[in-house]
Design a protein around this motif. Structure first.
Motif, PDB file in Angstrom:
ATOM      1  N   THR A  41       0.836  -1.207   0.000  1.00  0.00           N
ATOM      2  CA  THR A  41       0.000   0.000   0.000  1.00  0.00           C
ATOM      3  C   THR A  41       0.866   1.251   0.000  1.00  0.00           C
ATOM      4  N   ILE A  42       0.430   2.238  -0.784  1.00  0.00           N
ATOM      5  CA  ILE A  42       1.079   3.559  -0.743  1.00  0.00           C
ATOM      6  C   ILE A  42       0.065   4.546  -0.184  1.00  0.00           C
ATOM      7  N   VAL A  43       0.505   5.390   0.735  1.00  0.00           N
ATOM      8  CA  VAL A  43      -0.334   6.484   1.242  1.00  0.00           C
ATOM      9  C   VAL A  43       0.341   7.783   0.818  1.00  0.00           C
ATOM     10  N   ILE A  44      -0.390   8.639   0.125  1.00  0.00           N
ATOM     11  CA  ILE A  44       0.171   9.947  -0.278  1.00  0.00           C
ATOM     12  C   ILE A  44      -0.326  11.006   0.698  1.00  0.00           C
ATOM     13  N   GLY A  45       0.609  11.659   1.394  1.00  0.00           N
ATOM     14  CA  GLY A  45       0.266  12.735   2.325  1.00  0.00           C
ATOM     15  C   GLY A  45       0.506  12.294   3.757  1.00  0.00           C
ATOM     16  N   ALA A  46       1.537  12.893   4.383  1.00  0.00           N
ATOM     17  CA  ALA A  46       1.885  12.522   5.758  1.00  0.00           C
ATOM     18  C   ALA A  46       1.416  13.569   6.761  1.00  0.00           C
ATOM     19  N   GLY A  47       0.206  14.105   6.549  1.00  0.00           N
ATOM     20  CA  GLY A  47      -0.449  14.884   7.599  1.00  0.00           C
ATOM     21  C   GLY A  47      -1.019  13.888   8.606  1.00  0.00           C
ATOM     22  N   ILE A  48      -1.853  14.366   9.515  1.00  0.00           N
ATOM     23  CA  ILE A  48      -2.335  13.473  10.573  1.00  0.00           C
ATOM     24  C   ILE A  48      -3.192  12.339  10.001  1.00  0.00           C
ATOM     25  N   GLN A  49      -3.984  12.627   8.941  1.00  0.00           N
ATOM     26  CA  GLN A  49      -4.869  11.573   8.412  1.00  0.00           C
ATOM     27  C   GLN A  49      -4.068  10.486   7.698  1.00  0.00           C
ATOM     28  N   GLY A  50      -3.139  10.899   6.840  1.00  0.00           N
ATOM     29  CA  GLY A  50      -2.330   9.909   6.116  1.00  0.00           C
ATOM     30  C   GLY A  50      -1.437   9.130   7.069  1.00  0.00           C
ATOM     31  N   SER A  51      -0.880   9.824   8.063  1.00  0.00           N
ATOM     32  CA  SER A  51       0.035   9.154   8.989  1.00  0.00           C
ATOM     33  C   SER A  51      -0.718   8.123   9.828  1.00  0.00           C
ATOM     34  N   TYR A  52      -1.927   8.499  10.296  1.00  0.00           N
ATOM     35  CA  TYR A  52      -2.701   7.532  11.089  1.00  0.00           C
ATOM     36  C   TYR A  52      -3.158   6.349  10.223  1.00  0.00           C
ATOM     37  N   THR A  53      -3.521   6.635   8.961  1.00  0.00           N
ATOM     38  CA  THR A  53      -3.944   5.557   8.064  1.00  0.00           C
ATOM     39  C   THR A  53      -2.768   4.603   7.829  1.00  0.00           C
ATOM     40  N   ALA A  54      -1.608   5.185   7.566  1.00  0.00           N
ATOM     41  CA  ALA A  54      -0.420   4.372   7.304  1.00  0.00           C
ATOM     42  C   ALA A  54      -0.067   3.526   8.540  1.00  0.00           C
ATOM     43  N   TYR A  55      -0.231   4.122   9.714  1.00  0.00           N
ATOM     44  CA  TYR A  55       0.059   3.391  10.961  1.00  0.00           C
ATOM     45  C   TYR A  55      -0.844   2.163  11.099  1.00  0.00           C
ATOM     46  N   HIS A  56      -2.163   2.360  10.857  1.00  0.00           N
ATOM     47  CA  HIS A  56      -3.084   1.210  10.937  1.00  0.00           C
ATOM     48  C   HIS A  56      -2.717   0.168   9.877  1.00  0.00           C
ATOM     49  N   LEU A  57      -2.414   0.642   8.665  1.00  0.00           N
ATOM     50  CA  LEU A  57      -2.109  -0.292   7.571  1.00  0.00           C
ATOM     51  C   LEU A  57      -0.826  -1.073   7.827  1.00  0.00           C
ATOM     52  N   SER A  58       0.122  -0.422   8.483  1.00  0.00           N
ATOM     53  CA  SER A  58       1.427  -1.081   8.653  1.00  0.00           C
ATOM     54  C   SER A  58       1.339  -2.327   9.525  1.00  0.00           C
ATOM     55  N   LYS A  59       0.231  -2.455  10.261  1.00  0.00           N
ATOM     56  CA  LYS A  59       0.064  -3.667  11.080  1.00  0.00           C
ATOM     57  C   LYS A  59      -0.299  -4.861  10.203  1.00  0.00           C
ATOM     58  N   HIS A  60      -0.789  -4.579   8.987  1.00  0.00           N
ATOM     59  CA  HIS A  60      -1.273  -5.667   8.120  1.00  0.00           C
ATOM     60  C   HIS A  60      -0.514  -5.775   6.808  1.00  0.00           C
ATOM     61  N   SER A  61       0.117  -4.690   6.373  1.00  0.00           N
ATOM     62  CA  SER A  61       0.708  -4.736   5.029  1.00  0.00           C
ATOM     63  C   SER A  61       1.937  -3.840   4.957  1.00  0.00           C
TER      64      SER A  61
END
Ligand SMILES: Cc1cc2nc3c(=O)[nH]c(=O)nc-3n(C[C@H](O)[C@H](O)[C@H](O)COP(=O)(O)OP(=O)(O)OC[C@H]3O[C@@H](n4cnc5c(N)ncnc54)[C@H](O)[C@@H]3O)c2cc1C
Length: 363
Positions: free
Chosen positions: A36-56
């Protein structure tokens, strides 16, 4: 700056050659494939990436070197509260408080300071009444105060006749800069990869999405776009435009790439606050000690957009946080990661769907 030590997926495939990326800038070319790629490391992208990193295996890309103060997530504090005129936000807040607390525990840092929040409103105002009933229905600790109660309890405040107050006892402030850094640190701890200072300049939708930045080319099965005020600039690359306005609080529009040019003019926001404070908080100095700019990205109904791209199901959009998204980021990140992984979202996302707008294709 890039955190090259952590670019495990990319390192294996680093070509080491110099090529011209689509943005026209000659840089070291980096290639990599992740889940998965997340574009944008503001609070929303960073939190999304954090949740995703547990699975992918997840890559988080930002156009600016981190931390930066050019989007919507920077600054010392943000308000966190249960009180809302729309019940579906209050319904998400219980888990948000839990997840912020969990982040505090996982990073051993204080992120929340309880202060309570005084909400002022005219007794007959429908939004004010809904806020009151939402707090009561959700068993949120609160008190109703008359204008006389308010003056007694907070001598600096003088409310006009007919105005009363709600005290949301659960409210407080989040230490925003610290929170953002901690989410990103935790993301890395889970094996997440951050590439900052890389602007995304091209996206090719497909089963394997190709994302071209000013420094490299990456491929992933899924893509999340959480680009704050730049969302429409990125969505333009994938044939979509949403009714988003980038604004100051007063509603005057701004271009995120020319923010400070527009901010040279005397700010209506400062005037608005100065008038309000002089009138209703006569015990306080109404002049700001510091003025900082930060942008809202508003939707017409001020509700978020949390949805799949209508034509490309493996592209997810999180946008339009309309000046109230920070506190909700832990749950926003969770539901965006659920959409991304094809799981049933933990909350009813119907208020946040793209199809509530009448869109024209831009292709
Ligand atoms: C003044 C102000 C006060 C606020 N107060 C509150 C409050 O009290 N409580 C609350 O809950 N919320 C509040 N908010 C709202 C909250 O801060 C925002 O909803 C939230 O920060 C939005 O985060 P975001 O991740 O969507 O956007 P951003 O933080 O803007 O992040 C988007 C990121 O995408 C990156 N990006 C964009 N384009 C590209 C590209 N082409 N390539 C690579 N990267 C790219 C940007 O560089 C940026 O880092 C406030 C907002 C403002 C402005």
């Amino acid at each position: 700056m890039c955190h090259s030590g952590r670019v495990a997926a990319s390192q294996r495939q680093r070509s080491g050659c110099v090529e011209r990326a689509a943005g026209g800038v000659c840089k070291m070319s980096v290639q990599g494939e992740v889940d998965t790629i997340v574009i944008g490391a503001g609070i929303q992208g960073s939190y999304t990436a954090y949740h995703l990193s547990k699975h992918s295996k997840t890559l988080l890309i930002d156009q600016f070197a981190l931390p930066h103060a050019r989007g919507s997530s920077h600054g010392q504090t943000r308000i966190i509260r249960n009180v809302y005129a729309k019940t579906y936000y209050t319904a998400m807040m219980t888990e948000c408080y839990q997840l912020w607390k969990q982040l505090e525990a996982e990073t051993n840092t204080e992120l929340f300071r309880p202060t309570g929040l005084l909400v002022l409103g005219k007794e007959g105002n429908p939004s004010f009444q809904t806020m009151k009933s939402t707090l009561i229905d959700n068993n949120v600790p609160m008190t109703t105060l008359t204008s006389a109660d308010v003056s007694k309890r907070f001598p600096a405040v003088q409310l006009p006749r007919g105005v009363s107050a709600l005290l949301d006892k659960t409210a407080g402030i989040l230490y925003a800069d610290r929170a953002l850094k901690n989410v990103q640190d935790l993301f890395r701890r889970f094996g997440g990869i951050i590439r900052d200072g890389e602007k995304v300049v091209q996206i090719q939708p497909s089963d394997l999405v190709t994302v071209t930045t000013t420094a490299g080319i990456y491929r992933a099965k899924r893509l999340v776009i959480t680009a704050g005020p730049w969302t429409n600039k990125l969505l333009n690359l994938v044939g979509l435009q949403l009714p988003l306005e980038v604004c100051y609080h007063s509603g005057s529009r701004a271009d995120p790439d020319e923010r400070d040019v527009s901010f040279q003019r005397p700010s209506q926001d400062v005037e608005l606050l100065r008038d309000f404070l002089s009138r209703e908080f006569p015990g306080l100095d109404p002049n700001p000690a510091v003025v900082e700019s930060c942008m809202y990205t508003n939707t017409p109904d001020y509700d978020f957009i949390l949805d799949h791209h209508p034509d490309h199901k493996n592209i997810i959009v999180g946008a339009g946080f309309s000046g109230h998204g920070f506190k909700l980021a832990p749950v926003v990140g969770k539901v965006l990661s659920e959409l991304c992984l094809g799981e049933k979202p933990s909350y009813d996302l119907s208020p946040f769907k793209i199809c509530r707008f009448h869109l024209k294709s831009v292709l």
